[in-house]
Motif scaffolding. Structure first.
Motif, PDB file in Angstrom:
ATOM      1  N   LYS A  13       0.835  -1.196   0.000  1.00  0.00           N
ATOM      2  CA  LYS A  13       0.000   0.000   0.000  1.00  0.00           C
ATOM      3  C   LYS A  13       0.867   1.243   0.000  1.00  0.00           C
ATOM      4  CE  LYS A  13      -4.057  -1.835   2.288  1.00  0.00           C
ATOM      5  NZ  LYS A  13      -5.028  -1.648   3.351  1.00  0.00           N
ATOM      6  N   SER A  14       0.371   2.268  -0.665  1.00  0.00           N
ATOM      7  CA  SER A  14       1.056   3.560  -0.643  1.00  0.00           C
ATOM      8  C   SER A  14       0.064   4.606  -0.161  1.00  0.00           C
ATOM      9  CB  SER A  14       1.554   3.907  -2.051  1.00  0.00           C
ATOM     10  OG  SER A  14       0.455   4.057  -2.921  1.00  0.00           O
ATOM     11  N   ASN A  15       0.565   5.709   0.289  1.00  0.00           N
ATOM     12  CA  ASN A  15      -0.301   6.781   0.740  1.00  0.00           C
ATOM     13  C   ASN A  15      -0.707   7.623  -0.463  1.00  0.00           C
ATOM     14  OD1 ASN A  15      -1.763   8.576   2.197  1.00  0.00           O
ATOM     15  ND2 ASN A  15      -0.002   9.580   3.135  1.00  0.00           N
ATOM     16  N   LYS A  17      -3.540   8.834  -1.171  1.00  0.00           N
ATOM     17  CA  LYS A  17      -4.609   9.796  -0.926  1.00  0.00           C
ATOM     18  C   LYS A  17      -4.170  11.221  -1.266  1.00  0.00           C
ATOM     19  CE  LYS A  17      -8.379   9.340   2.326  1.00  0.00           C
ATOM     20  NZ  LYS A  17      -9.292   9.143   1.288  1.00  0.00           N
ATOM     21  N   ASN A  18      -2.886  11.523  -1.051  1.00  0.00           N
ATOM     22  CA  ASN A  18      -2.360  12.858  -1.319  1.00  0.00           C
ATOM     23  C   ASN A  18      -2.353  13.200  -2.808  1.00  0.00           C
ATOM     24  OD1 ASN A  18      -1.869  13.009   1.422  1.00  0.00           O
ATOM     25  ND2 ASN A  18       0.263  12.385   1.221  1.00  0.00           N
ATOM     26  N   TRP A  19      -2.223  12.201  -3.681  1.00  0.00           N
ATOM     27  CA  TRP A  19      -2.128  12.469  -5.107  1.00  0.00           C
ATOM     28  C   TRP A  19      -3.147  11.684  -5.931  1.00  0.00           C
ATOM     29  CZ3 TRP A  19      -0.603   7.779  -7.148  1.00  0.00           C
ATOM     30  CH2 TRP A  19       0.145   6.931  -6.341  1.00  0.00           C
ATOM     31  N   GLN A  20      -4.130  11.101  -5.274  1.00  0.00           N
ATOM     32  CA  GLN A  20      -5.133  10.277  -5.948  1.00  0.00           C
ATOM     33  C   GLN A  20      -5.939  11.069  -6.989  1.00  0.00           C
ATOM     34  OE1 GLN A  20      -7.070   7.560  -3.311  1.00  0.00           O
ATOM     35  NE2 GLN A  20      -8.981   7.696  -4.436  1.00  0.00           N
ATOM     36  N   ASP A  21      -6.389  12.275  -6.637  1.00  0.00           N
ATOM     37  CA  ASP A  21      -7.168  13.077  -7.588  1.00  0.00           C
ATOM     38  C   ASP A  21      -6.357  13.415  -8.832  1.00  0.00           C
ATOM     39  OD1 ASP A  21      -9.414  13.041  -5.975  1.00  0.00           O
ATOM     40  OD2 ASP A  21      -9.007  14.991  -5.081  1.00  0.00           O
ATOM     41  N   GLU A  22      -5.089  13.739  -8.619  1.00  0.00           N
ATOM     42  CA  GLU A  22      -4.202  14.049  -9.745  1.00  0.00           C
ATOM     43  C   GLU A  22      -4.034  12.827 -10.652  1.00  0.00           C
ATOM     44  OE1 GLU A  22       0.011  16.401 -10.169  1.00  0.00           O
ATOM     45  OE2 GLU A  22      -0.692  15.970  -8.140  1.00  0.00           O
ATOM     46  N   GLY A  43     -11.203   4.863  -6.223  1.00  0.00           N
ATOM     47  CA  GLY A  43     -10.519   3.696  -5.711  1.00  0.00           C
ATOM     48  C   GLY A  43     -10.028   3.884  -4.297  1.00  0.00           C
ATOM     49  N   MET A  44      -9.139   3.016  -3.948  1.00  0.00           N
ATOM     50  CA  MET A  44      -8.548   2.951  -2.624  1.00  0.00           C
ATOM     51  C   MET A  44      -7.033   2.907  -2.797  1.00  0.00           C
ATOM     52  SD  MET A  44     -11.118   2.941  -0.546  1.00  0.00           S
ATOM     53  CE  MET A  44     -10.452   2.350   0.994  1.00  0.00           C
ATOM     54  N   PRO A  45      -6.269   2.900  -1.696  1.00  0.00           N
ATOM     55  CA  PRO A  45      -4.816   2.861  -1.841  1.00  0.00           C
ATOM     56  C   PRO A  45      -4.296   1.628  -2.597  1.00  0.00           C
ATOM     57  CG  PRO A  45      -5.379   3.550   0.361  1.00  0.00           C
ATOM     58  CD  PRO A  45      -6.661   3.125  -0.304  1.00  0.00           C
ATOM     59  N   ASP A  46      -5.062   0.539  -2.614  1.00  0.00           N
ATOM     60  CA  ASP A  46      -4.561  -0.687  -3.243  1.00  0.00           C
ATOM     61  C   ASP A  46      -5.226  -1.052  -4.565  1.00  0.00           C
ATOM     62  OD1 ASP A  46      -6.992  -1.312  -2.095  1.00  0.00           O
ATOM     63  OD2 ASP A  46      -6.352  -3.263  -1.346  1.00  0.00           O
ATOM     64  N   HIS A  47      -6.227  -0.291  -5.010  1.00  0.00           N
ATOM     65  CA  HIS A  47      -6.865  -0.607  -6.284  1.00  0.00           C
ATOM     66  C   HIS A  47      -7.628   0.596  -6.827  1.00  0.00           C
ATOM     67  CE1 HIS A  47     -10.154  -1.392  -3.445  1.00  0.00           C
ATOM     68  NE2 HIS A  47     -10.981  -1.174  -4.450  1.00  0.00           N
ATOM     69  N   ILE A  48      -8.006   0.487  -8.101  1.00  0.00           N
ATOM     70  CA  ILE A  48      -8.708   1.581  -8.767  1.00  0.00           C
ATOM     71  C   ILE A  48      -9.887   1.012  -9.563  1.00  0.00           C
ATOM     72  CG2 ILE A  48      -7.276   1.558 -10.842  1.00  0.00           C
ATOM     73  CD1 ILE A  48      -7.338   4.643 -10.699  1.00  0.00           C
ATOM     74  N   HIS A  49     -10.949   1.810  -9.651  1.00  0.00           N
ATOM     75  CA  HIS A  49     -12.141   1.462 -10.419  1.00  0.00           C
ATOM     76  C   HIS A  49     -12.346   2.516 -11.492  1.00  0.00           C
ATOM     77  CE1 HIS A  49     -13.769  -1.280  -7.241  1.00  0.00           C
ATOM     78  NE2 HIS A  49     -13.053  -0.487  -6.460  1.00  0.00           N
ATOM     79  N   ASN A 109     -18.006   6.069  -6.613  1.00  0.00           N
ATOM     80  CA  ASN A 109     -17.805   7.296  -5.844  1.00  0.00           C
ATOM     81  C   ASN A 109     -17.833   7.081  -4.333  1.00  0.00           C
ATOM     82  OD1 ASN A 109     -17.501   8.830  -8.159  1.00  0.00           O
ATOM     83  ND2 ASN A 109     -19.651   9.422  -8.238  1.00  0.00           N
ATOM     84  N   ASN A 110     -18.315   5.941  -3.888  1.00  0.00           N
ATOM     85  CA  ASN A 110     -18.414   5.661  -2.451  1.00  0.00           C
ATOM     86  C   ASN A 110     -17.519   4.504  -2.021  1.00  0.00           C
ATOM     87  OD1 ASN A 110     -20.411   7.615  -1.532  1.00  0.00           O
ATOM     88  ND2 ASN A 110     -21.791   6.531  -2.913  1.00  0.00           N
ATOM     89  N   GLN A 111     -16.345   4.408  -2.601  1.00  0.00           N
ATOM     90  CA  GLN A 111     -15.442   3.301  -2.295  1.00  0.00           C
ATOM     91  C   GLN A 111     -15.016   3.257  -0.827  1.00  0.00           C
ATOM     92  OE1 GLN A 111     -14.011   0.537  -4.201  1.00  0.00           O
ATOM     93  NE2 GLN A 111     -16.051   1.079  -4.898  1.00  0.00           N
ATOM     94  N   GLU A 112     -14.710   4.394  -0.252  1.00  0.00           N
ATOM     95  CA  GLU A 112     -14.243   4.390   1.144  1.00  0.00           C
ATOM     96  C   GLU A 112     -15.296   3.804   2.075  1.00  0.00           C
ATOM     97  OE1 GLU A 112     -12.296   7.829   2.726  1.00  0.00           O
ATOM     98  OE2 GLU A 112     -11.408   8.296   0.775  1.00  0.00           O
ATOM     99  N   GLN A 113     -16.545   4.234   1.927  1.00  0.00           N
ATOM    100  CA  GLN A 113     -17.620   3.706   2.771  1.00  0.00           C
ATOM    101  C   GLN A 113     -17.846   2.218   2.492  1.00  0.00           C
ATOM    102  OE1 GLN A 113     -17.816   6.384   0.801  1.00  0.00           O
ATOM    103  NE2 GLN A 113     -18.482   8.123   2.014  1.00  0.00           N
ATOM    104  N   HIS A 114     -17.779   1.860   1.230  1.00  0.00           N
ATOM    105  CA  HIS A 114     -17.995   0.461   0.854  1.00  0.00           C
ATOM    106  C   HIS A 114     -16.943  -0.452   1.482  1.00  0.00           C
ATOM    107  CE1 HIS A 114     -19.076  -2.983  -1.577  1.00  0.00           C
ATOM    108  NE2 HIS A 114     -17.812  -3.093  -1.922  1.00  0.00           N
ATOM    109  N   HIS A 115     -15.692  -0.025   1.450  1.00  0.00           N
ATOM    110  CA  HIS A 115     -14.616  -0.890   1.942  1.00  0.00           C
ATOM    111  C   HIS A 115     -14.464  -0.868   3.458  1.00  0.00           C
ATOM    112  CE1 HIS A 115     -13.394  -2.611  -1.768  1.00  0.00           C
ATOM    113  NE2 HIS A 115     -13.323  -1.428  -2.337  1.00  0.00           N
ATOM    114  N   GLU A 116     -15.236  -0.054   4.131  1.00  0.00           N
ATOM    115  CA  GLU A 116     -15.313  -0.179   5.584  1.00  0.00           C
ATOM    116  C   GLU A 116     -16.042  -1.466   5.953  1.00  0.00           C
ATOM    117  OE1 GLU A 116     -17.199   3.341   7.080  1.00  0.00           O
ATOM    118  OE2 GLU A 116     -15.473   4.611   6.629  1.00  0.00           O
TER     119      GLU A 116
END
Length: 145
Positions: A13-15, A17-22, A43-49, A109-116
């Motif tokens: 995993k990488s952080n 979140k700081n550059w995900q939008d870019e 997506g999340m730190p380990d995958h993208i949709h 658009n709701n990946q963070e909530q989903h992966h909780e």
């Protein structure tokens, strides 16, 4: 045709979140440059949709190859992580009808909530089962737990 793609980032995993939008904007540029259209990306730190429409002038595997190659080069040139960034081999691609777009966009658009509630591995295996895709465990992603 509307295709929902998912692929994994490197084995640790990488952080991001700081550059995900870019990164998402950069990937949209790659897709647009291939004259295809992105409807949602997340997506999340380990995958993208990615939800996109694909014209018949390009194979999904070619588009994903170009997304992965160009985006990993961009991440490494910008030194956004320590060490070498790599996407894992492979990807999942699932087709949806126009009537399902709103549901898939909301889901992406709701990946963070989903992966909780659900790990990526469980989510991906459910997709394979839902679409009746035969698979061998040894050819799946290297899961990051």
């Amino acid at each position: 045709m509307f295709t929902y793609c998912v692929f994994c980032k490197r084995k640790t995993k990488s952080n991001s979140k700081n550059w995900q939008d870019e990164l998402h904007k950069y990937i949209c540029g790659i897709v647009n440059g291939k004259e295809q259209k992105v409807y949602a990306i997340g997506g999340m730190p380990d995958h993208i949709h990615i939800l996109l429409s694909i014209k018949p002038n390009i194979a999904i595997s070619d588009l994903v190859r170009d997304i992965k190659a160009n985006s990993s080069k961009w991440i490494n040139e910008k030194r956004l992580i320590t060490g070498l960034f790599q996407w894992q081999e492979g990807f999942g691609a699932f087709s949806y009808s126009k009537s399902q777009l709103d549901t898939i966009i909301l889901y992406i658009n709701n990946q963070e909530q989903h992966h909780e509630k659900k790990k990526f591995r469980d989510e991906y295996l459910e997709l394979l089962q839902k679409f009746d895709v035969e698979y061998n465990e040894k050819y799946l992603f290297e899961w990051i737990d």
